[in-house]
Every structure is written in structure tokens, then in C-alpha cells.
Design a protein around this motif. Sequence first.
Motif, PDB file in Angstrom:
ATOM      1  N   GLU A  96      40.830  34.392  40.616  1.00  0.00           N
ATOM      2  CA  GLU A  96      41.609  35.236  41.426  1.00  0.00           C
ATOM      3  C   GLU A  96      41.712  36.647  40.754  1.00  0.00           C
ATOM      4  N   PHE A  97      41.906  36.628  39.367  1.00  0.00           N
ATOM      5  CA  PHE A  97      42.225  37.557  38.562  1.00  0.00           C
ATOM      6  C   PHE A  97      40.656  37.987  37.858  1.00  0.00           C
ATOM      7  N   LEU A 115      42.512  30.619  38.219  1.00  0.00           N
ATOM      8  CA  LEU A 115      42.393  31.943  37.647  1.00  0.00           C
ATOM      9  C   LEU A 115      41.304  32.786  37.947  1.00  0.00           C
ATOM     10  N   ILE A 133      38.428  37.276  32.807  1.00  0.00           N
ATOM     11  CA  ILE A 133      39.579  37.413  33.552  1.00  0.00           C
ATOM     12  C   ILE A 133      40.559  38.254  32.836  1.00  0.00           C
ATOM     13  N   GLN A 134      41.399  38.939  33.362  1.00  0.00           N
ATOM     14  CA  GLN A 134      42.589  39.447  32.775  1.00  0.00           C
ATOM     15  C   GLN A 134      43.909  39.385  33.787  1.00  0.00           C
ATOM     16  N   LYS A 135      44.970  38.914  33.237  1.00  0.00           N
ATOM     17  CA  LYS A 135      45.995  38.651  33.908  1.00  0.00           C
ATOM     18  C   LYS A 135      47.279  38.760  32.824  1.00  0.00           C
ATOM     19  N   GLY A 136      48.156  39.873  32.951  1.00  0.00           N
ATOM     20  CA  GLY A 136      49.086  40.507  32.368  1.00  0.00           C
ATOM     21  C   GLY A 136      48.367  40.738  30.777  1.00  0.00           C
ATOM     22  N   ASP A 173      39.032  27.231  31.096  1.00  0.00           N
ATOM     23  CA  ASP A 173      39.278  28.512  30.770  1.00  0.00           C
ATOM     24  C   ASP A 173      39.177  28.683  29.181  1.00  0.00           C
ATOM     25  N   PHE A 211      48.633  28.093  36.728  1.00  0.00           N
ATOM     26  CA  PHE A 211      47.421  27.885  37.477  1.00  0.00           C
ATOM     27  C   PHE A 211      46.444  26.767  36.706  1.00  0.00           C
ATOM     28  N   LEU A 236      51.047  31.154  31.897  1.00  0.00           N
ATOM     29  CA  LEU A 236      49.976  31.052  32.642  1.00  0.00           C
ATOM     30  C   LEU A 236      49.260  29.868  33.414  1.00  0.00           C
ATOM     31  N   ASP A 244      43.555  37.740  28.179  1.00  0.00           N
ATOM     32  CA  ASP A 244      42.003  37.902  28.545  1.00  0.00           C
ATOM     33  C   ASP A 244      41.504  36.564  28.238  1.00  0.00           C
ATOM     34  N   TYR A 265      50.212  32.989  27.588  1.00  0.00           N
ATOM     35  CA  TYR A 265      49.245  31.978  28.189  1.00  0.00           C
ATOM     36  C   TYR A 265      49.805  30.658  28.301  1.00  0.00           C
TER      37      TYR A 265
END
Length: 181
Positions: free
Chosen positions: A168-169, A166, A62-65, A82, A161, A157, A68, A154
Motif C-alpha cells: 500500500e506504500f 507494505l 516502497i517508501q514509508k516514513g 521485503d 505490517f 514497521l 526505503d 524499520y
Amino acid sequence: MSNMNKNTVHIIFQIGQKYPSCENGIWIDFKDNTFLFVVKDDIWTQEELSRLKTSDVTVSFIQKGIIDAFVLEIFDCLEASDLPFYVKDGDAEFIGAIKSKNSFAFEIVFVSGSDEVVAVRHEEFNKEETTTLHEKLQKRLVEETDGSMFEAAYEKLISRFEPFELLEFAVFTKKCSLRKN
């Protein structure tokens, strides 16, 4: 060395080997082009050990903002967990591997309370997944971020979530099954 599907697979950790002393929990490491997903607990049941070796495993990148992470799930054994990592904190081997064209793999390592490796599962990322990891992580190396920015992002995040949310990313999801179809 281990023989799986008539291909020689390089396994980083062997059952019975001592793992460097660490606290209970789950975290990520890297060695020999392999992402190590280490899970340490005081006691592992035979059922849990068996499930690591035979159950379906799902790994999502995943990557969000600026974050990683991998999200790891082992069917009927380990719920979504995660495993975040900040690329620029990687050692020379990790940075070199990101810049290379070498294939990536991952290894799930169960460690006992006495720091003994009690189970290992090794899987390979395919060419497309490896290429995606190289491209995405190489971009991270040149971004203007630092470790404190990563930590703050982080924390924000994970306050919003749960690990399974997570997904979804996900940039990609790899499903590994040992079942014959």
C-alpha cells in the motif's frame, strides 16, 4: 553476457559462479547500476529454479516514513519479501549511481547452501521507474537521519505490517512477465 530480446544484457552473476559466503535468507546488494535481490537457501528444487526463470515477477519500490525498500514477489515461487535499505549506508558506487542519470536494473540471484549461484533473472527498470528511484533516493541522501533511526523505524514497521501489506506504500510497481500477450 546474455542475449535477451536481441539486446545485450549485462548480467552481474552467472549460474555456477560462487557467491560470497552468507547466511540463508533474502537481502539486497548493489553493483553496476543493478539492485541485487539475493535469495539463499540450502536446497532449491528444479521447480523453484524453473519458476524464477519463467514466472511473473513483481517488484515494488516502497517508501514509508524514513524507510526505503523493495518488495519482491515471484509467482508460485517466492511470496512477498521485503528488502529494506538505508541509502546512507551505501558504498561510493551506490551513492554515485543515485546521483547519476544511469538506468537501473535488478537481478534476482538464487544461491545454494554451498554458495553457488543456481539461477539468475535479470530485468530492467524503465526510464520513468529509474527517474523516480534517482529522485526519491537523492532526497534521502540529504535528510537528517542516521542508521539507528532507520533501524528503529524499520523494526516498528515490520512489527505492524507483513511484507505484502507494505504494498500500500508503493511508489511504483514493476510487473515482469515472460508470457506473450
